[in-house]
Design an enzyme around this catalytic site. Structure first.
Site, PDB file in Angstrom:
ATOM      1  N   VAL A 280      -0.677  12.078   0.102  1.00 40.81           N
ATOM      2  CA  VAL A 280       0.031  12.842  -0.931  1.00 40.81           C
ATOM      3  C   VAL A 280      -1.016  13.330  -1.934  1.00 40.81           C
ATOM      4  O   VAL A 280      -1.740  12.525  -2.535  1.00 40.81           O
ATOM      5  CB  VAL A 280       1.108  11.983  -1.631  1.00 40.81           C
ATOM      6  CG1 VAL A 280       1.809  12.791  -2.721  1.00 40.81           C
ATOM      7  CG2 VAL A 280       2.130  11.458  -0.621  1.00 40.81           C
TER       8      VAL A 280
ATOM      9  N   HIS B 241      -2.595   9.248  -7.398  1.00 42.26           N
ATOM     10  CA  HIS B 241      -1.772   8.036  -7.525  1.00 42.26           C
ATOM     11  C   HIS B 241      -2.649   6.814  -7.371  1.00 42.26           C
ATOM     12  O   HIS B 241      -3.539   6.774  -6.527  1.00 42.26           O
ATOM     13  CB  HIS B 241      -0.627   8.016  -6.512  1.00 42.26           C
ATOM     14  CG  HIS B 241      -1.024   8.296  -5.095  1.00 42.26           C
ATOM     15  ND1 HIS B 241      -1.265   9.565  -4.637  1.00 42.26           N
ATOM     16  CD2 HIS B 241      -1.228   7.470  -4.051  1.00 42.26           C
ATOM     17  CE1 HIS B 241      -1.605   9.509  -3.351  1.00 42.26           C
ATOM     18  NE2 HIS B 241      -1.601   8.249  -2.974  1.00 42.26           N
TER      19      HIS B 241
HETATM   20  P1  5GP Z   1      -1.845   7.848   0.073  1.00 40.68           P
HETATM   21  O1  5GP Z   1      -1.911   7.585   1.552  1.00 40.68           O
HETATM   22  O2  5GP Z   1      -1.769   9.333  -0.224  1.00 40.68           O
HETATM   23  O3  5GP Z   1      -2.903   7.139  -0.717  1.00 40.68           O
HETATM   24  O4  5GP Z   1      -0.494   7.174  -0.419  1.00 40.68           O
HETATM   25  C1  5GP Z   1       0.720   7.842  -0.465  1.00 40.68           C
HETATM   26  C2  5GP Z   1       1.766   6.748  -0.599  1.00 40.68           C
HETATM   27  O5  5GP Z   1       2.967   7.360  -0.998  1.00 40.68           O
HETATM   28  C3  5GP Z   1       2.054   6.008   0.704  1.00 40.68           C
HETATM   29  O6  5GP Z   1       1.819   4.613   0.506  1.00 40.68           O
HETATM   30  C4  5GP Z   1       3.498   6.340   0.999  1.00 40.68           C
HETATM   31  O7  5GP Z   1       4.218   5.272   1.572  1.00 40.68           O
HETATM   32  C5  5GP Z   1       4.049   6.725  -0.361  1.00 40.68           C
HETATM   33  N1  5GP Z   1       5.113   7.715  -0.336  1.00 40.68           N
HETATM   34  C6  5GP Z   1       5.111   8.892   0.354  1.00 40.68           C
HETATM   35  N2  5GP Z   1       6.251   9.578   0.122  1.00 40.68           N
HETATM   36  C7  5GP Z   1       6.972   8.818  -0.746  1.00 40.68           C
HETATM   37  C8  5GP Z   1       8.257   9.015  -1.365  1.00 40.68           C
HETATM   38  O8  5GP Z   1       8.951  10.006  -1.171  1.00 40.68           O
HETATM   39  N3  5GP Z   1       8.684   8.014  -2.195  1.00 40.68           N
HETATM   40  C9  5GP Z   1       7.940   6.896  -2.449  1.00 40.68           C
HETATM   41  N4  5GP Z   1       8.451   5.998  -3.277  1.00 40.68           N
HETATM   42  N5  5GP Z   1       6.731   6.687  -1.887  1.00 40.68           N
HETATM   43  C10 5GP Z   1       6.249   7.642  -1.050  1.00 40.68           C
END
Ligand code: 5GP
Ligand code: ZN
Length: 116
Positions: A98, A102
């Site tokens: 995403v 974050h």
């Molecule tokens: P990344 O892989 O980008 O560091 O982490 C993205 C995180 O966002 C993942 O752990 C994934 O499970 C979480 N995530 C993705 N879409 C959503 C969503 O719609 N709602 C929530 N609460 N978490 C999300």
């Protein structure tokens, strides 16, 4: 990867639902939808910043506030003393999915090192 259609901008504004656990004027924290640990919270800025590479000098305080949020969340979930991990994944090799900054706050189990 701009803010139009960004799911985390939509969660911050309340357009998309999420289980929020902490909010201030500048940051929001909510439960990860696919938790990788018993406690897995994401701390995001309300402002759309794509990656760690996009952090600017004017974001200094905001990034500090994200860590203060992590600290509060750790207290709230009772893991401040047992321990927790804070992670920013940046771009493909780190597994960023995403593209809205974050901070992962993971806790409630023994973490391994080095990370996978
Ligand atoms: P990344 O892989 O980008 O560091 O982490 C993205 C995180 O966002 C993942 O752990 C994934 O499970 C979480 N995530 C993705 N879409 C959503 C969503 O719609 N709602 C929530 N609460 N978490 C999300
Ligand atoms: Zn966004």
């Amino acid at each position: 990867m701009n803010k139009d259609g960004c799911i985390f901008c939509q969660i911050a504004s309340g357009e998309l639902p999420a289980e929020k656990v902490y909010e201030t004027a500048r940051v929001v924290a909510f439960k990860d939808i696919r938790p990788q640990a018993p406690v897995h919270i994401l701390v995001i800025p309300r402002e759309h910043i794509e990656t760690v590479n996009h952090i600017q000098p004017e974001h200094r305080e905001l990034i500090g506030e994200m860590f203060l949020a992590a600290q509060e969340i750790a207290k709230k979930f009772g893991v401040a003393d047992s321990g927790y991990r804070t992670v920013f994944n940046c771009n493909r090799d780190a597994g960023q999915d995403v593209y809205h900054l974050h901070l992962h706050v993971l806790a409630g189990r023994k973490m391994t090192w080095p990370p996978g």
